[in-house]
Write a protein that holds these residues in place. Structure first.
Motif, PDB file in Angstrom:
ATOM      1  N   PRO A 103       0.836  -1.203   0.000  1.00 18.64           N
ATOM      2  CA  PRO A 103       0.000   0.000   0.000  1.00 18.64           C
ATOM      3  C   PRO A 103       0.870   1.254   0.000  1.00 18.64           C
ATOM      4  O   PRO A 103       2.001   1.243   0.486  1.00 18.64           O
ATOM      5  CB  PRO A 103      -0.800  -0.121   1.298  1.00 18.64           C
ATOM      6  CG  PRO A 103       0.016  -1.007   2.166  1.00 18.64           C
ATOM      7  CD  PRO A 103       0.721  -1.963   1.254  1.00 18.64           C
ATOM      8  N   VAL A 104       0.330   2.313  -0.569  1.00 17.62           N
ATOM      9  CA  VAL A 104       1.007   3.611  -0.565  1.00 17.62           C
ATOM     10  C   VAL A 104       0.015   4.622  -0.002  1.00 17.62           C
ATOM     11  O   VAL A 104      -0.611   5.387  -0.746  1.00 17.62           O
ATOM     12  CB  VAL A 104       1.448   4.020  -1.986  1.00 17.62           C
ATOM     13  CG1 VAL A 104       2.410   5.211  -1.917  1.00 17.62           C
ATOM     14  CG2 VAL A 104       2.111   2.865  -2.714  1.00 17.62           C
ATOM     15  N   PRO A 105      -0.171   4.613   1.326  1.00 17.85           N
ATOM     16  CA  PRO A 105      -1.205   5.458   1.926  1.00 17.85           C
ATOM     17  C   PRO A 105      -0.994   6.937   1.646  1.00 17.85           C
ATOM     18  O   PRO A 105       0.139   7.426   1.616  1.00 17.85           O
ATOM     19  CB  PRO A 105      -1.055   5.166   3.422  1.00 17.85           C
ATOM     20  CG  PRO A 105      -0.340   3.858   3.500  1.00 17.85           C
ATOM     21  CD  PRO A 105       0.568   3.833   2.319  1.00 17.85           C
ATOM     22  N   GLY A 304      13.368  -5.304  -1.756  1.00 18.58           N
ATOM     23  CA  GLY A 304      14.373  -4.771  -0.859  1.00 18.58           C
ATOM     24  C   GLY A 304      14.582  -3.279  -0.982  1.00 18.58           C
ATOM     25  O   GLY A 304      15.336  -2.688  -0.207  1.00 18.58           O
ATOM     26  N   VAL A 305      13.914  -2.667  -1.963  1.00 25.17           N
ATOM     27  CA  VAL A 305      14.047  -1.211  -2.145  1.00 25.17           C
ATOM     28  C   VAL A 305      12.665  -0.550  -2.170  1.00 25.17           C
ATOM     29  O   VAL A 305      12.456   0.481  -2.798  1.00 25.17           O
ATOM     30  CB  VAL A 305      14.830  -0.860  -3.439  1.00 25.17           C
ATOM     31  CG1 VAL A 305      16.289  -1.230  -3.311  1.00 25.17           C
ATOM     32  CG2 VAL A 305      14.182  -1.527  -4.664  1.00 25.17           C
ATOM     33  N   ASP A 311       9.580   6.506  -2.395  1.00 23.99           N
ATOM     34  CA  ASP A 311      10.062   7.883  -2.353  1.00 23.99           C
ATOM     35  C   ASP A 311      10.243   8.431  -3.769  1.00 23.99           C
ATOM     36  O   ASP A 311       9.848   9.567  -4.064  1.00 23.99           O
ATOM     37  CB  ASP A 311      11.391   7.942  -1.596  1.00 23.99           C
ATOM     38  CG  ASP A 311      11.859   9.371  -1.367  1.00 23.99           C
ATOM     39  OD1 ASP A 311      11.475   9.965  -0.341  1.00 23.99           O
ATOM     40  OD2 ASP A 311      12.602   9.912  -2.222  1.00 23.99           O
ATOM     41  N   PHE A 312      10.816   7.623  -4.645  1.00 26.40           N
ATOM     42  CA  PHE A 312      11.012   8.057  -6.034  1.00 26.40           C
ATOM     43  C   PHE A 312       9.675   8.280  -6.729  1.00 26.40           C
ATOM     44  O   PHE A 312       9.485   9.281  -7.436  1.00 26.40           O
ATOM     45  CB  PHE A 312      11.828   7.020  -6.805  1.00 26.40           C
ATOM     46  CG  PHE A 312      11.850   7.261  -8.290  1.00 26.40           C
ATOM     47  CD1 PHE A 312      12.483   8.377  -8.820  1.00 26.40           C
ATOM     48  CD2 PHE A 312      11.199   6.386  -9.161  1.00 26.40           C
ATOM     49  CE1 PHE A 312      12.484   8.612 -10.197  1.00 26.40           C
ATOM     50  CE2 PHE A 312      11.199   6.614 -10.523  1.00 26.40           C
ATOM     51  CZ  PHE A 312      11.842   7.732 -11.049  1.00 26.40           C
ATOM     52  N   ALA A 313       8.732   7.357  -6.530  1.00 21.84           N
ATOM     53  CA  ALA A 313       7.425   7.481  -7.177  1.00 21.84           C
ATOM     54  C   ALA A 313       6.714   8.750  -6.730  1.00 21.84           C
ATOM     55  O   ALA A 313       6.071   9.440  -7.540  1.00 21.84           O
ATOM     56  CB  ALA A 313       6.575   6.253  -6.871  1.00 21.84           C
TER      57      ALA A 313
END
Length: 405
Positions: A103-105, A304-305, A311-313
């Protein structure tokens, strides 16, 4: 001097080796981008992010649209996922339920920064599973010359379904060409086109609790209205998908069509007068609506990243960078950033594509999105070919959708 020169050469070689070693140790963040080539907006954004995150390197793989989604899904299912990938938001539920993405809340502030309803395109079970990165809405294009030839006011596009039907009938009977483009081919945008009818009448397919609500009075009105257009459409609608209908309109042989903002540029040199207006509304509409289609950046599990990919997205899609991408690609803006006002002032054709967002709705998220898509296509085709009545087709489709949610 010779000894100093040798020492300097040795130092330089050592530094070069260290640099080479450091680069070799950079952690790769594999990014699958759908398309034909790397987007020209990306390189400076990627360089800026990499500079702020030493030790990590973005590796882009460009995959053609027709195989992109399948490749992402296959790699993930095989345990070799990319760190992040460009996906149709409709795939997020399937990817999440198979434990392939994280998830990317969104914070309340992040949600509020978007136009209304945009976060819903990536949300289910109360969480967000992707970051919107591309957005499409639809508006009504009309041929002013054909309106005039049919005895209609060329500067007055229809605002309701009833007016739209009457105009289509007049164009077919008095101008001798199809009045409205009905999309009913076995193709994904047949489902998309029907959803515009749903969202211009305050309808839904599935609610936030996962209940199928397709069989409703609002959707019955939508399917009935679409079916009423068939006598005044191009011959054999089941042979046409959205771009094929657009081609008829570009040729000046179609009165009205529902299309994205991309058609504006194709009409710049048209030999007929044309206009763009909000999609006409059904009897239950609360305001201008449209299907809100987004593509998203999904962050895949087990690389693993995950933290760096997220953060990049978020950096790639922040308000400034996202708007650059939208302007470059001619996409409907996801957020009401200051540049949108300038965009509309420069080209007023943008306005209806933005106005429709207010009461628009998301592409419904299903565990098996292809099953959902095919069910909706079958429903539309059964009605426009006369094999089923709208009420029966709607009831059957609602029952069939239960297995895909």
């Amino acid at each position: 001097m010779k000894l100093r020169a040798k020492l300097m050469i040795g130092v330089c070689a050592a530094l070069a080796a260290m640099t080479s070693f450091a680069k070799a140790e950079d952690k790769a963040i594999d990014f699958i981008q759908c398309g034909d080539s790397e987007d020209p907006v990306y390189p400076p954004i990627i360089s800026a992010w990499e500079s702020a995150h030493p030790g990590f390197k973005i590796h882009i793989e460009v995959v053609p649209w027709d195989t992109c989604q399948d490749k992402v899904t296959t790699l993930s299912a095989a345990g070799n996922p990319p760190a992040l990938a460009y996906v149709g938001s409709r795939t997020l539920k399937q990817l999440a339920n198979n434990d392939l993405i994280i998830p990317v809340p969104m914070t309340d502030a992040e949600k509020a920064a978007y136009y209304p309803n945009i976060p819903d395109t990536v949300t289910f079970k109360g969480n967000q599973w992707g970051i919107p990165t591309a957005f499409s809405t639809k508006s009504l294009y009309w041929n002013k010359d054909l309106f005039k030839k049919a005895g209609l006011d060329p500067e007055k596009p229809p605002t309701t379904w009833a007016e739209e039907l009457a105009d289509a009938k007049a164009i077919k009977e008095k101008a001798g060409v199809a009045g409205f483009g009905v999309v009913a081919k076995t193709y994904d945008n047949t489902m998309h086109q029907f959803m515009h009818w749903v969202y211009t009448n305050n309808g839904k397919v599935i609610d936030k609790d996962g209940k199928i609500v397709l069989d409703s009075p609002e959707n019955l009105e939508a399917l009935t209205a679409l079916n009423a257009m068939v006598p005044y459409a191009e011959d054999g609608p089941t042979a046409y998908e959205q771009l094929e209908v657009r081609a008829i309109f570009l040729d000046g042989k179609l009165g009205m069509t529902q299309q994205s903002v991309g058609a504006v540029n194709l009409l710049k040199d048209a030999k007929f007068a044309w206009g763009v207006a909000p999609l006409p509304l059904g009897p239950h509409a609360k305001g201008p609506g449209t299907l809100l289609i987004t593509d998203s950046l999904a962050i895949f599990k087990g690389t693993g990243v995950e933290a760096q990919a997220t953060d990049f997205a978020k950096f790639l899609t922040n308000p400034d960078n996202q708007f650059k991408y939208e302007v470059s690609n001619g996409l409907t803006p996801l957020r009401p950033v200051p540049g949108v006002k300038d965009l509309v002032e420069k080209d007023p054709h943008w306005k209806p594509f933005i106005d429709g967002i207010a009461y628009g709705g998301p592409e419904p998220l299903f565990q098996d999105y292809k099953g959902f898509q095919n069910t909706m296509i079958d429903m539309v085709q059964s009605v426009v070919t006369g094999k089923a009545k709208p009420a029966d087709a709607l009831k059957k489709a609602a029952a069939d959708l239960e297995q895909y949610k």
